[in-house]
Each structure stands twice: as C-alpha cells, then as structure tokens.
Design a protein around this motif. Structure first.
Motif, short mmCIF file in Angstrom:
data_model
loop_
_atom_site.label_atom_id
_atom_site.label_comp_id
_atom_site.label_asym_id
_atom_site.label_seq_id
_atom_site.Cartn_x
_atom_site.Cartn_y
_atom_site.Cartn_z
N HIS A 170 0.69 -1.07 -0.48
CA HIS A 170 0.02 -0.01 -0.20
C HIS A 170 0.34 1.01 -0.26
CE1 HIS A 170 -2.21 3.34 2.33
NE2 HIS A 170 -3.21 3.34 1.56
N ASP A 171 1.74 1.77 0.56
CA ASP A 171 2.72 2.78 0.14
C ASP A 171 3.41 2.61 -0.50
OD1 ASP A 171 1.29 2.93 2.77
OD2 ASP A 171 2.66 2.36 4.36
N ALA A 172 3.77 1.88 -1.28
CA ALA A 172 4.69 1.85 -2.22
C ALA A 172 4.44 2.72 -2.69
CB ALA A 172 4.87 0.69 -3.35
N PRO A 173 5.88 4.27 -3.38
CA PRO A 173 5.68 4.99 -3.38
C PRO A 173 4.92 4.91 -5.54
CG PRO A 173 8.19 5.26 -3.54
CD PRO A 173 6.90 4.12 -2.91
N TYR A 208 2.55 11.81 -5.84
CA TYR A 208 1.62 13.09 -5.41
C TYR A 208 0.13 12.26 -5.16
CZ TYR A 208 -1.10 16.86 -5.10
OH TYR A 208 -2.41 17.94 -4.49
N ASN A 209 -0.17 11.75 -6.45
CA ASN A 209 -2.11 11.50 -6.34
C ASN A 209 -1.87 10.43 -5.68
OD1 ASN A 209 -2.23 13.43 -8.47
ND2 ASN A 209 -1.98 12.28 -10.16
N LYS A 210 -1.08 9.17 -5.73
CA LYS A 210 -1.76 8.47 -4.72
C LYS A 210 -1.58 8.88 -2.58
CE LYS A 210 -0.13 3.32 -3.55
NZ LYS A 210 0.73 2.64 -3.41
N LEU A 211 -0.27 9.27 -2.60
CA LEU A 211 -0.30 9.90 -1.46
C LEU A 211 -1.50 10.92 -1.25
CD1 LEU A 211 1.72 10.27 0.85
CD2 LEU A 211 2.64 12.43 0.30
N ASP A 262 -1.73 21.69 5.64
CA ASP A 262 -0.53 22.46 6.03
C ASP A 262 1.04 21.20 6.04
OD1 ASP A 262 -1.65 21.02 7.97
OD2 ASP A 262 -1.20 23.08 9.22
N ASP A 263 -0.63 19.51 5.33
CA ASP A 263 0.07 18.58 5.36
C ASP A 263 1.92 18.37 4.52
OD1 ASP A 263 0.95 15.97 4.83
OD2 ASP A 263 -0.98 15.05 5.07
N PRO A 264 2.65 18.30 5.39
CA PRO A 264 3.77 18.55 4.67
C PRO A 264 4.16 17.62 3.74
CG PRO A 264 4.09 17.87 7.11
CD PRO A 264 3.01 18.11 6.57
N ALA A 265 4.31 16.52 3.89
CA ALA A 265 4.84 15.53 3.02
C ALA A 265 3.90 15.57 1.60
CB ALA A 265 3.85 14.44 3.00
N LEU A 266 2.06 16.05 2.14
CA LEU A 266 1.67 16.61 0.39
C LEU A 266 2.02 17.42 -0.13
CD1 LEU A 266 -1.66 15.16 1.82
CD2 LEU A 266 -0.56 14.22 0.45
#
Length: 241
Positions: A82-85, A193-196, A206-210
């Motif tokens: 699931h977490d694979a980018p 980015y879309n998956k995240l 303000d989500d830093p990862a996004l």
C-alpha cells in the motif's frame, strides 16, 4: 515461494504456493515485503501482484493464523504494498478470500479474471480484520460492498465486483501487465503525489508530505519534459526527477 521479476520498468510479484492455494503464512508475508523492497531498489515504475495457478490468494494459512507474529507479518506485507510510492496492480486470477481480499485492496488497482472471487468471512470464524482494512474496503469498493462482505459474509465475483467498483478492469494477467507498462510511461512524481493524496484519510492544507510532493511536481524536470514533448509533438520521456 514468491517469484519476483522485472521487465520494461514493470515489476511482477507472484505468490507461488499452489499446494496451499497461495495462502499466506509468516514466511510469505515477509517475502512480500522483501519482494517490494527488491523491486523498489531496481527503480521499477509499476508493480503487478498475482498468484500462480488458479488462485490469487486463498487467505491466511490456518496453520499459522493463530500464532504469535502472524498479524504483524501480514500487516507489514499489506502496508509495504500500500505504501509503495508507485502504482501497484493486483492481477486477481482466482479466489481472493480473507487475507487475499486484503492483499488485493492493498494494491491501487485491481484487474480481475472471470474466476476471481472476493470475500472476508471473518464473522464465520470469529476473527477480525483491522480498522485500516475496513476503511480501505469501503474506500475502494463503497460502503455497500464493505457491509456485504463484512456483515453478510457474501462472496462477490468478478463481474459484480467490477460493477460495484471494487475491481477496476476485467481481464487476465497480461491485461494487468499491459496496464502496468502503460502506467510506467507516466510521470512518476505526479503518480506518487496522486497516490499519496488519495490514500490520506484526512486532508490538511498544511500537510508537509503533501505540500512537498505537490511542489516537487511543479518544480520537476518531468514538468519541463512534458512541456517540451507537447511543443515537439512527441511522447514524453519522464525521469522521475
């Protein structure tokens, strides 16, 4: 046994345990984590997960499901996928029951063959799946499908799963690989980015990862390559930078 291969920027992970209909035990859960780690190191652009023989994954191996460590191993495997980018596609070639359905929904997209069947019959045996699985099932298949599988313990075939949105396309392994090859030509940073963003249960401005992923797309060499390709009327060659 888990077979791992890569070709044309597409990785393939195949559960190969036909004597147990590809049921998951601790060893094979850990093998899934290792397989994904291996393919990410090879810098593939998309991954297909499937099963050998006539089953995708018949569920948890009941010789181990009640043992210490199985749940941790299972959820580590599911989250590695699931977490694979990058896009991960489940080629559901047959029954995907219990942990098999969990494995399928951990992937981003599902391509189901005619013999595919989904089910989560935990209420029949007194087990439970974690809240992530419940939410994920509702996210990808809809609330009605989640209730049907979890409360009524229904089993859903490929056609109905496709009609309800649990399955994205109907087809065989080669169709899933063809889709993966197509996705491998797209802009990797944009897909990541879309998956995240899609996988966030709650969105914060303000989500830093996004924010980092979003700004990374707009400042990337891939954006400039896409612009050049459009001007030159050719297919872009994205680098993921």
């Amino acid at each position: 046994m888990i077979n791992v291969s890569a070709k044309d920027a597409v990785g393939l992970i195949e559960l190969d345990r036909p004597e147990r209909r590809n049921a998951l035990d601790v060893e094979h859960c850990r093998g899934l984590v290792d397989a994904m780690t291996d393919l990410l190191a090879q810098e593939v652009r998309a991954v297909v997960v499937t099963g050998a023989g006539s089953s995708f994954c018949s569920g948890a191996d009941f010789g181990e499901v009640y043992t210490d460590g199985f749940r941790d191993a299972l959820y580590a495997a599911l989250h590695a996928i699931h977490d694979a980018p990058l896009p991960v596609i489940a080629a559901v070639n047959g029954p995907a029951i219990g942990a098999g359905t969990q494995l399928a929904i951990a992937c981003d997209l599902r391509v189901a063959a005619p013999g595919a069947v989904f089910g989560v019959p935990t209420a029949r045996i007194g087990l439970a799946v974690d809240p992530w699985t419940v939410r994920r099932l509702a996210q990808v298949g809809g609330g009605g499908t989640a209730r049907s599988l979890l409360l009524a313990c229904d089993q859903i075939g490929a056609e109905l799963a496709h009609a309800r949105g649990l399955v994205d396309r109907l087809g065989e392994r080669e169709d899933a690989l063809a889709l993966a090859r197509e996705l491998a030509t797209l802009a990797p940073l944009t897909l990541a980015y879309n998956k995240l963003t899609l996988d966030r249960t709650e969105l914060a401005e303000d989500d830093p990862a996004l924010l980092a992923a979003f700004e990374g797309c707009w400042s990337s060499e891939d954006l400039r390559e896409g612009r050049r390709a459009r001007a030159e009327k050719r297919s872009p060659r994205f680098s993921g930078r």
